[in-house]
Design a protein around this motif. Structure first.
Motif, PDB file in Angstrom:
ATOM      1  N   ASP A   2       0.832  -1.204   0.000  1.00 36.81           N
ATOM      2  CA  ASP A   2       0.000   0.000   0.000  1.00 36.81           C
ATOM      3  C   ASP A   2       0.867   1.255   0.000  1.00 36.81           C
ATOM      4  N   LEU A   3       1.931   1.252   0.796  1.00 38.77           N
ATOM      5  CA  LEU A   3       2.820   2.410   0.863  1.00 38.77           C
ATOM      6  C   LEU A   3       3.548   2.623  -0.461  1.00 38.77           C
ATOM      7  N   LEU A   4       3.993   1.546  -1.092  1.00 35.23           N
ATOM      8  CA  LEU A   4       4.657   1.665  -2.384  1.00 35.23           C
ATOM      9  C   LEU A   4       3.717   2.257  -3.437  1.00 35.23           C
ATOM     10  N   ASN A  64      11.739   3.645   2.709  1.00 40.70           N
ATOM     11  CA  ASN A  64      12.783   2.860   2.053  1.00 40.70           C
ATOM     12  C   ASN A  64      12.562   1.357   2.255  1.00 40.70           C
ATOM     13  N   ALA A  65      12.185   0.981   3.467  1.00 37.47           N
ATOM     14  CA  ALA A  65      11.967  -0.442   3.762  1.00 37.47           C
ATOM     15  C   ALA A  65      10.837  -1.003   2.901  1.00 37.47           C
ATOM     16  N   ALA A  66       9.769  -0.241   2.731  1.00 39.01           N
ATOM     17  CA  ALA A  66       8.635  -0.700   1.911  1.00 39.01           C
ATOM     18  C   ALA A  66       9.042  -0.829   0.448  1.00 39.01           C
ATOM     19  N   THR A  81      15.495   1.174  -3.544  1.00 36.91           N
ATOM     20  CA  THR A  81      15.260   2.195  -2.538  1.00 36.91           C
ATOM     21  C   THR A  81      14.277   3.228  -3.078  1.00 36.91           C
ATOM     22  N   ALA A  82      13.747   4.042  -2.181  1.00 40.43           N
ATOM     23  CA  ALA A  82      12.838   5.110  -2.596  1.00 40.43           C
ATOM     24  C   ALA A  82      13.547   6.078  -3.548  1.00 40.43           C
TER      25      ALA A  82
END
Length: 299
Positions: A192-194, A226-228, A236-237
């Protein structure tokens, strides 16, 4: 089958090659049997960070696992696998149909006139075609026509393929509207975050380079963002941000007559020299050399 972790599940890019730059913002069409047949009709767990898929199963069937849900594949039926969704498919031997793998840029272009087309394509789903009111012969013809145009090199090929892809997206939208529950569990918070981050990139990538801006808008820390991205896209983001800028620059270089300095300005760079270094570092060619190579390839 264990779902595994993001680290153990492969991230497949177009044709399985992260570095591939063939029709970066376009799509690929192939019969199901071409890839599945030689692999005992099994597609092992993986995800496509930068591409979504729509599959037409004309005959046969099997099962598909998307995230934590396993569903039977109807025939005839349509499968929708959004970008970033981990999936595994076990086809019955001899299953017939087509797989359309579309870059996110292609999806954006095809759905520009109707945002519902993109939204329906972001929903992982398995749809039977029987009893839906959708014309099954018309759906079959659409995929067959798209594949025929894909393997030919006739004039207007790209336009014809995009026209058929838009028809496919309309089919997905109508099936989406007619099915309240396609049977797929909601993706996790990383996914969802991505998706929300990619949406923000589309709005701001030309003018906003700060990860603090994006993380703040998403109400998460930069480390969480970044983790997502790493878990769901394998990047990475910052990688995703820079990649989006490069894709846009390539489009201007290939499809317009804008000078390199103008392309720099259009992609948010005040200093053309810095844009030149940025592009060359990430592509391996200067903007001018990339344009010459791309135009030579298309000629």
């Amino acid at each position: 089958m264990a779902n595994g972790t993001g680290r153990s599940i492969p991230h497949y890019y177009l044709y399985g090659d992260q570095g591939a730059d063939v029709e970066l913002d376009f799509l690929h069409v192939e019969p199901i049997r071409d890839r599945s047949g030689p692999n005992d009709w099994r597609i092992r767990p993986h995800s496509h960070p930068d591409h979504m898929q729509v599959l037409l199963v004309k005959s046969g069937g099997g099962s598909i696992r998307m995230e934590e849900q396993v569903l039977s594949i109807p025939a005839p039926g349509i499968l929708v696998v959004p970008a970033g969704i981990v999936h595994q498919i076990d086809f019955n031997p001899g299953t017939d149909g087509f797989v359309v793998t579309a870059a996110l840029g292609c999806l954006k272009a095809a759905s520009a006139s109707d945002a519902r087309l993109a939204h329906a394509s972001e929903r992982p789903a398995v749809y039977p075609l029987e009893g839906t009111g959708v014309s099954i012969p018309a759906v079959m013809e659409t995929f067959e026509w798209m594949h025929r145009e894909f393997i030919w090199s006739a004039p207007g090929r790209r336009t014809a393929i995009m026209a058929q892809f838009m028809r496919v997206l309309v089919v997905v939208l109508r099936l989406n509207v007619s099915h309240d529950d396609p049977g797929i569990a909601a993706p996790d918070r990383d996914y969802d975050l991505l998706v929300r981050y990619r949406g923000l990139l589309e709005e701001h990538f030309r003018n906003e380079r700060s990860l603090a801006f994006y993380a703040g808008d998403l109400a998460v820390t930069q480390a969480r963002l970044n983790a997502a991205c790493k878990a769901r896209a394998g990047k990475t983001a910052s990688d995703l941000l820079y990649e989006r800028i490069v894709i846009e620059a390539k489009r201007y270089l290939v499809y317009t007559e804008s000078s390199v300095a103008q392309v720099a300005h259009l992609t948010g760079f005040d200093d053309p020299a810095y844009f030149n270094r940025f592009f060359t570092q990430r592509v391996g060619l200067s903007p001018g050399a990339f344009r010459k190579q791309a135009l030579h390839h298309d000629s």
